[in-house]
Write an enzyme that holds these catalytic residues in place. Structure first.
Site, short mmCIF file in Angstrom:
data_model
loop_
_atom_site.label_atom_id
_atom_site.label_comp_id
_atom_site.label_asym_id
_atom_site.label_seq_id
_atom_site.Cartn_x
_atom_site.Cartn_y
_atom_site.Cartn_z
N LYS A 42 0.84 -1.21 0.00
CA LYS A 42 0.00 0.00 0.00
C LYS A 42 0.87 1.25 0.00
CE LYS A 42 -3.84 -2.26 2.30
NZ LYS A 42 -4.41 -2.71 3.56
N GLN A 53 -4.93 -1.43 9.60
CA GLN A 53 -4.89 -2.78 9.02
C GLN A 53 -5.53 -3.78 9.99
OE1 GLN A 53 -3.82 -3.49 5.90
NE2 GLN A 53 -4.27 -5.67 6.13
N ASP A 109 -11.52 2.83 4.16
CA ASP A 109 -11.97 1.43 4.15
C ASP A 109 -13.49 1.34 4.04
OD1 ASP A 109 -10.05 -0.63 4.25
OD2 ASP A 109 -9.55 -0.14 6.33
N1 GUN Z 1 -7.34 -6.77 6.23
C1 GUN Z 1 -7.76 -7.53 5.17
N2 GUN Z 1 -8.44 -6.78 4.28
C2 GUN Z 1 -8.48 -5.52 4.79
C3 GUN Z 1 -9.02 -4.31 4.31
O1 GUN Z 1 -9.66 -4.22 3.25
N3 GUN Z 1 -8.84 -3.22 5.12
C4 GUN Z 1 -8.18 -3.29 6.30
N4 GUN Z 1 -8.06 -2.18 7.03
N5 GUN Z 1 -7.64 -4.42 6.77
C5 GUN Z 1 -7.80 -5.52 6.00
#
Ligand code: GUN
Length: 296
Positions: free
Chosen positions: A54, A98, A121
Site C-alpha cells: 500500500k 490494518q 476502508d
Molecule cells: N485486512 C484484510 N483486508 C483488509 C481491508 O480491506 N482493510 C483493512 N483495514 N484491513 C484488512
C-alpha cells in the site's frame, strides 16, 4: 464454452493511472497533495506485506504515505490517541487501520473512531449506513473493485440475478449492498444456506467471498454467468511448494462461465487501486474540490 478472463491486473493499472492524473491535477490546480495514513499493529506477516505494498503504490501515484507501525502490545488507548491525531491532521485525507488487530483491541471501537470522511476502508458505521441507504459514502475497497470490473464488463447490471457467497462486513455485505444499488436482484448465501448449489445456479453474477479454497465447482455455474472470485487462499502445491487459489474451482468454473476473474490477477490488484482512488475521493470531498467522480 470458454470464459472471457477479466484482467484485474490490467484494470488496476488503468485505475492507478486515473488516480495519478487526478493527483497531479490536485497538486497543480489546488496545491493539495492527498495523503494516506496506514496503521499496522503487530507483526502479522501477511499484514506486513499488504501494508508495504500500500505504501509503495501510494507513493507511485504521487500521494503522501504515512506509515505507523505499533508494537503488538499497544493499548487501545494509545491506538485511539493516534487516530485522534490523524483525524486532526490536515495533510492526512485517508486513514486505514490494518485488520486483524490483536485480540485485546476492540476492532469496532477503533474503526468507528476514524473520522467518517477519512475512512477510506468504508468500515465506519456512518459509511455503512450511508451505503445501505444509497447515499454518498466511502465504499469498501474490495467490493468497489468488484463492482468496477462488473460495470466495465456488463455496462448496466440492472435486473441481473446476483448471488454473493459470504456475509462478511468487509466484502459480502457491502458487495450485496452495491449490487442492490445497481438494481440487481441480490441473494446473500452463507455457511447455513440450504441447497447452495441450486441458489448459485440461478445467478447471472456470482461473487465468491468465503475464504474456502476452490469450494465452488463448475457445475454450480449457470452457463454464461459472470464469476468474480474474491478468495485468496494459499494451499499446498506438493514438493513443499504452495500456490494461491480462489474460492472457485477455476478450471471447471471457467469452462461454464461467460466471464471470470483469475486468482491471482483478478480482484486482488483492484483492492489497493481502489484504496488509492478512495483516498483521492476523500481528499476532494474534504477540500470541496470537484472531480471526486474521476473513476466513473
Ligand atoms: N485486512 C484484510 N483486508 C483488509 C481491508 O480491506 N482493510 C483493512 N483495514 N484491513 C484488512
Amino acid at each position: 464454452m470458454s470464459a472471457n478472463i477479466i484482467d484485474g491486473k490490467a484494470f488496476a493499472a488503468t485505475v492507478r493511472q486515473k488516480v495519478a492524473s487526478k493527483v497531479a491535477d490536485l497538486k497543480e490546480t489546488h496545491s493539495i497533495i492527498p495523503g494516506l495514513a496506514v496503521v499496522l499493529v503487530g507483526e502479522d506477516p501477511a499484514s506486513q506485506v499488504y501494508v508495504r505494498s500500500k505504501g509503495k503504490q501510494t507513493i507511485e501515484v504521487g500521494m503522501n504515505s504515512f506509515e505507523h507501525k505499533l508494537g503488538v502490545d499497544t493499548s487501545e488507548e494509545v491506538l485511539l490517541a493516534l487516530i485522534d491525531e490523524l483525524n486532526a491532521d490536515p495533510s492526512v485525507h485517508g486513514i486505514l487501520v490494518q485488520l486483524p488487530l490483536p485480540s485485546h483491541v476492540d476492532e469496532s471501537l477503533v474503526t468507528n473512531h476514524i473520522a467518517p470522511e477519512k475512512d477510506v476502508d468504508g468500515f465506519h458505521i456512518a459509511n455503512v449506513g450511508l451505503l445501505g441507504t444509497g447515499q454518498q459514502s466511502m465504499v469498501p475497497c474490495t467490493p468497489l473493485g468488484c463492482l468496477l470490473m462488473l460495470r466495465d464488463y456488463h455496462g448496466s447490471l440492472s435486473g441481473k440475478n446476483a448471488v454473493v457467497i459470504g456475509r462478511s462486513n468487509i466484502v459480502g455485505k457491502p458487495m450485496a449492498q452495491l449490487l442492490l444499488n445497481e438494481s440487481c436482484t441480490v441473494t446473500i448465501a452463507h455457511s447455513r444456506t440450504k441447497d447452495l448449489a441450486d441458489v448459485v445456479r440461478r445467478a447471472d453474477i456470482v461473487v465468491a467471498a468465503v475464504g474456502r479454497p476452490e469450494m465452488v465447482p463448475g457445475d454450480w455455474i449457470k452457463p454464461g454467468a459472470t464469476v468474480i472470485d474474491v478468495g485468496i487462499n494459499r494451499v499446498d502445491a506438493g514438493d513443499s511448494k504452495t500456490k494461491l487459489v480462489g474460492d472457485v474451482d477455476y478450471a471447471s468454473c471457467a469452462a461454464a462461465a461467460g466471464a471470470i476473474t483469475p486468482v491471482p490477477g483478478g480482484v486482488g490488484p483492484m483492492t489497493i487501486a481502489c484504496l488509492l482512488a478512495n483516498t483521492v475521493t476523500a481528499c476532494c470531498r474534504i477540500n470541496n474540490v470537484s472531480g471526486e467522480d474521476f473513476l466513473l
